[in-house]
Design an enzyme around this catalytic site. Structure first.
Site, PDB file in Angstrom:
ATOM      1  CB  SER A 167      -0.909  -0.208   1.157  1.00 50.80           C
ATOM      2  OG  SER A 167      -1.442   1.295   1.405  1.00 50.80           O
TER       3      SER A 167
ATOM      4  CE1 TYR B 145      -4.504  -1.668   5.079  1.00 51.77           C
ATOM      5  CE2 TYR B 145      -3.587   0.405   4.647  1.00 51.77           C
ATOM      6  CZ  TYR B 145      -3.995  -0.718   4.300  1.00 51.77           C
ATOM      7  OH  TYR B 145      -4.119  -0.877   2.839  1.00 51.77           O
TER       8      TYR B 145
END
Length: 255
Positions: free
Chosen positions: A146, A160
């Site tokens: 990501s 995250y």
């Protein structure tokens, strides 16, 4: 791309929706025999396999929590039962996002959940895949990271972002360790992509702000991620590419 996908065995985790679904369908369309992993939504995974089979491909549903070692072991055993004891391609797409939580209020369970689903699952599946790829001295793995793994996220999502950064580091480390065995390991780092994981978690004002700060002025689509993943899996087109984390984010990281 080459015809190397035909009759190859590929496993895609988190393939019942979003980016994983798009990748599984793309692999099936290229002639790969696809293991379609899901955690809970077996009906959605079955719909993916049905689409692949209607197009003339082969696929099987593999329901497993890929953050649990025993379930990963079972999943790979079921893949072998379906397509034989071989594996050419693995895509680690299973993951989960989190609601924004200030770090001083973040429960330990949030941290553990983000690392289990987004990072530990990648380790477990890469470990099993490597055991099957090494005897044949070939294989390709693509991990879904990501842009948050580079930036630390937009605030309130540190667990995250940290888990995705771990995926990036794991990718580079495995590329070094597995390269001598003919196994390439790469990752892609998507930005804001229109997936069920995103829907409903980004308020309209934040959505507009993010789109305005993305040079291409919009969120991406899962179908725009799949071609890059297939390129990295291709043993001919990407034969000298390993250890890379490639951004596919509409230019978001530049801002």
């Amino acid at each position: 791309m080459s015809d190397a996908f035909k009759h190859s065995v590929a496993l895609v985790t988190g393939a019942s929706s979003g980016i994983g679904r798009a990748i599984a369908l793309a692999l099936g369309a290229k002639g790969a025999r696809v293991g379609v992993n899901c955690h809970n939504n077996r009906s959605a995974a079955a719909e993916v396999t049905n689409q692949i089979e209607k197009a003339g491909g082969q696929a099987t549903v593999l329901q497993a929590d890929v953050s649990v070692a025993s379930e990963v072991d079972r999943m790979f055993a079921e893949l072998a039962t379906a397509f034989g004891n071989r594996l050419e391609m693995l895509v680690n797409c299973a993951g989960d996002w989190m609601d924004k939580t200030p770090i001083i209020e973040c429960p330990e369970a949030h941290w553990d959940r983000m690392f289990a689903v987004n990072a530990k699952s990648v380790f477990l599946c890469c470990q099993q895949a490597a055991r099957r790829m090494m005897p044949n001295q070939r294989g390709a793995i693509v991990n879904i990271g990501s842009v948050a793994g580079h930036t630390g996220g937009g605030g309130g999502t540190v667990p995250y972002a940290a888990a995705k950064a771990a995926v990036h580091t794991l990718t580079r480390g495995l590329a070094k360790e597995l390269g001598p065995h003919g196994i390439r390991v790469n990752a892609v780092a998507p930005g804001m992509i229109e997936t069920p994981m995103l829907t409903g978690r980004v308020p309209d004002d934040a959505r507009a702000r993010l789109q305005a700060t993305t040079p291409l002025g919009r969120f991406g689509l899962p179908e725009e991620i799949a071609p890059l993943v297939l390129l990295l899996l291709d043993p001919s087109a990407a034969s000298y590419i390993t250890g890379q984390v490639i951004e596919i984010d509409g230019g978001l990281l530049m801002r």
